[in-house]
Design a protein around this motif. Structure first.
Motif, PDB file in Angstrom:
ATOM      1  N   LYS A   1      -4.781   5.018  -0.403  1.00  0.00           N
ATOM      2  CA  LYS A   1      -3.981   4.579   0.375  1.00  0.00           C
ATOM      3  C   LYS A   1      -4.735   4.534   1.825  1.00  0.00           C
ATOM      4  O   LYS A   1      -4.258   3.846   2.575  1.00  0.00           O
TER       5      LYS A   1
ATOM      6  N   ILE B   1       0.809  -1.108   0.181  1.00  0.00           N
ATOM      7  CA  ILE B   1       0.294   0.177  -0.523  1.00  0.00           C
ATOM      8  C   ILE B   1       0.849   1.397   0.038  1.00  0.00           C
ATOM      9  O   ILE B   1       0.845   1.929  -1.049  1.00  0.00           O
ATOM     10  N   ASN B   2       1.924   1.515   0.624  1.00  0.00           N
ATOM     11  CA  ASN B   2       2.572   2.339   0.707  1.00  0.00           C
ATOM     12  C   ASN B   2       3.207   2.578  -0.071  1.00  0.00           C
ATOM     13  O   ASN B   2       3.454   3.855  -0.327  1.00  0.00           O
TER      14      ASN B   2
END
Length: 71
Positions: A42, A31-32
């Motif tokens: 996010k 995700i990051n």
């Protein structure tokens, strides 16, 4: 033979737990590092993955292909 209550059952649960934690960490890192997600996407996926540690990564990897959260 009941495998979940025997000595080997503990090993099976430990392996399952290790896989679940590794999948959870992989989802958070993914995700990051994603360039395709907006900041809003996010944040939403991080909340889902953190609050639902077993189910959250499955939700992320299944729903992250939707076009509305992309830049």
């Amino acid at each position: 033979m009941d495998i979940l209550n025997s000595g080997s059952g503990t090993l099976i649960w430990m392996i399952f737990g290790f896989i679940a934690v590794a999948f959870w960490i992989y989802a958070i890192i993914n995700i990051n590092l994603s360039d395709k997600l907006t900041l809003r996407g996010k944040i939403i996926f991080m909340i889902i993955v953190i609050l639902l540690p077993i189910l959250g990564p499955f939700i992320y990897f299944n729903l992250s292909d939707k076009k509305r959260i992309y830049k």
